[in-house]
Scaffold this motif. Structure first.
Motif, PDB file in Angstrom:
ATOM      1  N   MET A   1      32.854  38.511  31.221  1.00  0.00           N
ATOM      2  CA  MET A   1      34.371  38.350  31.610  1.00  0.00           C
ATOM      3  C   MET A   1      34.918  37.914  30.508  1.00  0.00           C
ATOM      4  O   MET A   1      34.664  37.139  29.847  1.00  0.00           O
ATOM      5  CB  MET A   1      34.379  37.453  32.944  1.00  0.00           C
ATOM      6  CG  MET A   1      35.629  37.449  33.430  1.00  0.00           C
ATOM      7  SD  MET A   1      35.831  36.335  34.922  1.00  0.00           S
ATOM      8  CE  MET A   1      34.836  37.222  36.211  1.00  0.00           C
ATOM      9  N   ASP A   2      36.203  38.560  30.336  1.00  0.00           N
ATOM     10  CA  ASP A   2      36.657  38.353  28.939  1.00  0.00           C
ATOM     11  C   ASP A   2      37.772  37.175  29.379  1.00  0.00           C
ATOM     12  O   ASP A   2      38.223  36.666  30.313  1.00  0.00           O
ATOM     13  CB  ASP A   2      37.722  39.313  28.258  1.00  0.00           C
ATOM     14  CG  ASP A   2      38.431  39.981  29.493  1.00  0.00           C
ATOM     15  OD1 ASP A   2      38.827  39.337  30.502  1.00  0.00           O
ATOM     16  OD2 ASP A   2      39.526  40.820  29.147  1.00  0.00           O
ATOM     17  N   ALA A   3      37.973  36.424  28.326  1.00  0.00           N
ATOM     18  CA  ALA A   3      39.138  35.270  28.157  1.00  0.00           C
ATOM     19  C   ALA A   3      40.202  35.518  28.938  1.00  0.00           C
ATOM     20  O   ALA A   3      40.801  34.692  29.642  1.00  0.00           O
ATOM     21  CB  ALA A   3      39.176  34.614  26.813  1.00  0.00           C
ATOM     22  N   HIS A   4      40.905  36.629  28.793  1.00  0.00           N
ATOM     23  CA  HIS A   4      42.376  36.892  29.296  1.00  0.00           C
ATOM     24  C   HIS A   4      42.010  37.066  31.058  1.00  0.00           C
ATOM     25  O   HIS A   4      42.942  36.368  31.561  1.00  0.00           O
ATOM     26  CB  HIS A   4      42.687  38.159  28.959  1.00  0.00           C
ATOM     27  CG  HIS A   4      44.081  38.849  29.551  1.00  0.00           C
ATOM     28  ND1 HIS A   4      45.190  38.032  29.266  1.00  0.00           N
ATOM     29  CD2 HIS A   4      44.348  39.542  30.534  1.00  0.00           C
ATOM     30  CE1 HIS A   4      46.101  38.518  30.059  1.00  0.00           C
ATOM     31  NE2 HIS A   4      45.954  39.334  30.702  1.00  0.00           N
ATOM     32  N   LYS A   5      40.983  37.522  31.280  1.00  0.00           N
ATOM     33  CA  LYS A   5      40.690  37.536  32.969  1.00  0.00           C
ATOM     34  C   LYS A   5      40.404  36.083  33.397  1.00  0.00           C
ATOM     35  O   LYS A   5      40.718  35.854  34.393  1.00  0.00           O
ATOM     36  CB  LYS A   5      39.521  38.460  33.277  1.00  0.00           C
ATOM     37  CG  LYS A   5      39.348  38.778  34.640  1.00  0.00           C
ATOM     38  CD  LYS A   5      38.464  39.775  34.987  1.00  0.00           C
ATOM     39  CE  LYS A   5      38.583  40.231  36.421  1.00  0.00           C
ATOM     40  NZ  LYS A   5      37.816  41.505  36.706  1.00  0.00           N
ATOM     41  N   LEU A   6      39.624  35.344  32.699  1.00  0.00           N
ATOM     42  CA  LEU A   6      39.487  33.956  33.050  1.00  0.00           C
ATOM     43  C   LEU A   6      40.607  33.057  32.958  1.00  0.00           C
ATOM     44  O   LEU A   6      40.768  32.404  34.077  1.00  0.00           O
ATOM     45  CB  LEU A   6      38.452  33.107  31.976  1.00  0.00           C
ATOM     46  CG  LEU A   6      37.069  33.775  32.139  1.00  0.00           C
ATOM     47  CD1 LEU A   6      36.347  32.947  30.910  1.00  0.00           C
ATOM     48  CD2 LEU A   6      36.302  33.247  33.481  1.00  0.00           C
ATOM     49  N   MET A   7      41.434  33.300  31.975  1.00  0.00           N
ATOM     50  CA  MET A   7      42.999  32.747  32.111  1.00  0.00           C
ATOM     51  C   MET A   7      43.623  33.090  33.458  1.00  0.00           C
ATOM     52  O   MET A   7      44.309  32.197  34.019  1.00  0.00           O
ATOM     53  CB  MET A   7      43.820  32.907  30.973  1.00  0.00           C
ATOM     54  CG  MET A   7      43.254  31.998  29.794  1.00  0.00           C
ATOM     55  SD  MET A   7      43.056  30.347  30.026  1.00  0.00           S
ATOM     56  CE  MET A   7      44.777  29.811  30.279  1.00  0.00           C
ATOM     57  N   ALA A  64      39.301  33.317  42.282  1.00  0.00           N
ATOM     58  CA  ALA A  64      38.360  34.362  41.537  1.00  0.00           C
ATOM     59  C   ALA A  64      37.933  35.582  42.688  1.00  0.00           C
ATOM     60  O   ALA A  64      37.614  36.488  42.463  1.00  0.00           O
ATOM     61  CB  ALA A  64      36.934  33.323  41.253  1.00  0.00           C
ATOM     62  N   LEU A  65      38.058  34.963  43.921  1.00  0.00           N
ATOM     63  CA  LEU A  65      37.727  36.031  44.938  1.00  0.00           C
ATOM     64  C   LEU A  65      38.859  37.071  45.137  1.00  0.00           C
ATOM     65  O   LEU A  65      38.629  38.106  45.521  1.00  0.00           O
ATOM     66  CB  LEU A  65      37.659  35.163  46.437  1.00  0.00           C
ATOM     67  CG  LEU A  65      37.144  36.057  47.510  1.00  0.00           C
ATOM     68  CD1 LEU A  65      35.835  36.780  47.353  1.00  0.00           C
ATOM     69  CD2 LEU A  65      37.209  35.243  48.841  1.00  0.00           C
ATOM     70  N   THR A  66      40.084  36.431  44.962  1.00  0.00           N
ATOM     71  CA  THR A  66      41.260  37.349  44.946  1.00  0.00           C
ATOM     72  C   THR A  66      41.182  38.357  43.870  1.00  0.00           C
ATOM     73  O   THR A  66      41.275  39.673  43.919  1.00  0.00           O
ATOM     74  CB  THR A  66      42.388  36.525  44.894  1.00  0.00           C
ATOM     75  OG1 THR A  66      42.762  35.638  46.019  1.00  0.00           O
ATOM     76  CG2 THR A  66      43.640  37.244  44.665  1.00  0.00           C
ATOM     77  N   LEU A  69      38.460  40.837  44.713  1.00  0.00           N
ATOM     78  CA  LEU A  69      38.717  41.885  45.875  1.00  0.00           C
ATOM     79  C   LEU A  69      39.905  42.725  45.437  1.00  0.00           C
ATOM     80  O   LEU A  69      40.169  43.922  45.650  1.00  0.00           O
ATOM     81  CB  LEU A  69      39.256  41.088  47.024  1.00  0.00           C
ATOM     82  CG  LEU A  69      38.282  40.192  47.700  1.00  0.00           C
ATOM     83  CD1 LEU A  69      38.810  39.467  48.882  1.00  0.00           C
ATOM     84  CD2 LEU A  69      37.072  41.349  48.236  1.00  0.00           C
ATOM     85  N   GLY A  70      40.688  42.355  44.152  1.00  0.00           N
ATOM     86  CA  GLY A  70      41.674  43.340  43.639  1.00  0.00           C
ATOM     87  C   GLY A  70      41.268  44.261  42.440  1.00  0.00           C
ATOM     88  O   GLY A  70      41.913  44.880  41.897  1.00  0.00           O
ATOM     89  N   THR A  71      39.991  44.097  42.193  1.00  0.00           N
ATOM     90  CA  THR A  71      39.307  44.816  41.123  1.00  0.00           C
ATOM     91  C   THR A  71      39.304  46.360  41.667  1.00  0.00           C
ATOM     92  O   THR A  71      38.485  46.182  42.564  1.00  0.00           O
ATOM     93  CB  THR A  71      38.101  44.193  40.590  1.00  0.00           C
ATOM     94  OG1 THR A  71      38.228  42.982  40.121  1.00  0.00           O
ATOM     95  CG2 THR A  71      37.563  44.974  39.500  1.00  0.00           C
ATOM     96  N   LEU A  76      34.393  48.023  39.025  1.00  0.00           N
ATOM     97  CA  LEU A  76      33.174  47.461  39.626  1.00  0.00           C
ATOM     98  C   LEU A  76      31.745  48.236  39.231  1.00  0.00           C
ATOM     99  O   LEU A  76      30.771  47.845  38.901  1.00  0.00           O
ATOM    100  CB  LEU A  76      33.323  47.028  40.958  1.00  0.00           C
ATOM    101  CG  LEU A  76      34.162  46.041  41.274  1.00  0.00           C
ATOM    102  CD1 LEU A  76      34.209  45.672  42.728  1.00  0.00           C
ATOM    103  CD2 LEU A  76      33.831  44.763  40.715  1.00  0.00           C
ATOM    104  N   ASP A  77      32.000  49.647  39.329  1.00  0.00           N
ATOM    105  CA  ASP A  77      30.928  50.545  39.243  1.00  0.00           C
ATOM    106  C   ASP A  77      30.402  50.301  37.710  1.00  0.00           C
ATOM    107  O   ASP A  77      29.019  50.315  37.543  1.00  0.00           O
ATOM    108  CB  ASP A  77      31.068  51.925  39.653  1.00  0.00           C
ATOM    109  CG  ASP A  77      31.380  52.062  41.286  1.00  0.00           C
ATOM    110  OD1 ASP A  77      30.723  51.176  41.771  1.00  0.00           O
ATOM    111  OD2 ASP A  77      32.040  52.934  41.862  1.00  0.00           O
ATOM    112  N   ARG A  78      31.285  50.584  37.004  1.00  0.00           N
ATOM    113  CA  ARG A  78      31.004  50.329  35.504  1.00  0.00           C
ATOM    114  C   ARG A  78      30.415  48.992  35.032  1.00  0.00           C
ATOM    115  O   ARG A  78      29.426  49.150  34.130  1.00  0.00           O
ATOM    116  CB  ARG A  78      32.283  50.545  34.500  1.00  0.00           C
ATOM    117  CG  ARG A  78      32.743  51.857  34.225  1.00  0.00           C
ATOM    118  CD  ARG A  78      33.734  51.828  33.230  1.00  0.00           C
ATOM    119  NE  ARG A  78      34.653  51.002  33.769  1.00  0.00           N
ATOM    120  CZ  ARG A  78      36.016  51.143  33.682  1.00  0.00           C
ATOM    121  NH1 ARG A  78      36.510  52.364  32.941  1.00  0.00           N
ATOM    122  NH2 ARG A  78      36.948  50.284  34.072  1.00  0.00           N
TER     123      ARG A  78
END
Length: 81
Positions: A1-7, A64-66, A69-71, A76-78
């Motif tokens: 998981m990249d830093a941007h997504k963690l933020m 994180a759950l949001t 579920l929004g991905t 997700l398959d990749r």
């Protein structure tokens, strides 16, 4: 998981925990809290800190759950391959 997504997950949950901290401890005196019928043997600052990290953890899981579920399904398959 990249830093941007963690933020994108961590920052909103931090802000939500701040608001929860404000609301809850505006109404509750930390020195009057009880656990299993006994007074909590923590200082006021320890209750504030523990409450904040509890709120932050709960809102972090919610964010994180949001995000999960929004991905999009293709992303997700990749990630699984």
């Amino acid at each position: 998981m990249d830093a941007h997504k963690l933020m994108r997950i961590g920052w909103p949950s931090f802000l939500a925990a701040c608001v929860l901290q404000l609301v809850v401890f505006a109404l509750v005196d930390p020195l009057e809290l009880q656990w299993a019928g006994r007074e909590l043997a923590w200082s006021r600052q320890a209750v504030y800190a523990g409450g904040f990290f509890l709120f932050w953890g709960a809102t972090l899981l919610s964010s994180a759950l949001t995000a999960l579920l929004g991905t999009p399904r293709s992303e997700l398959d990749r990630a699984v391959e």
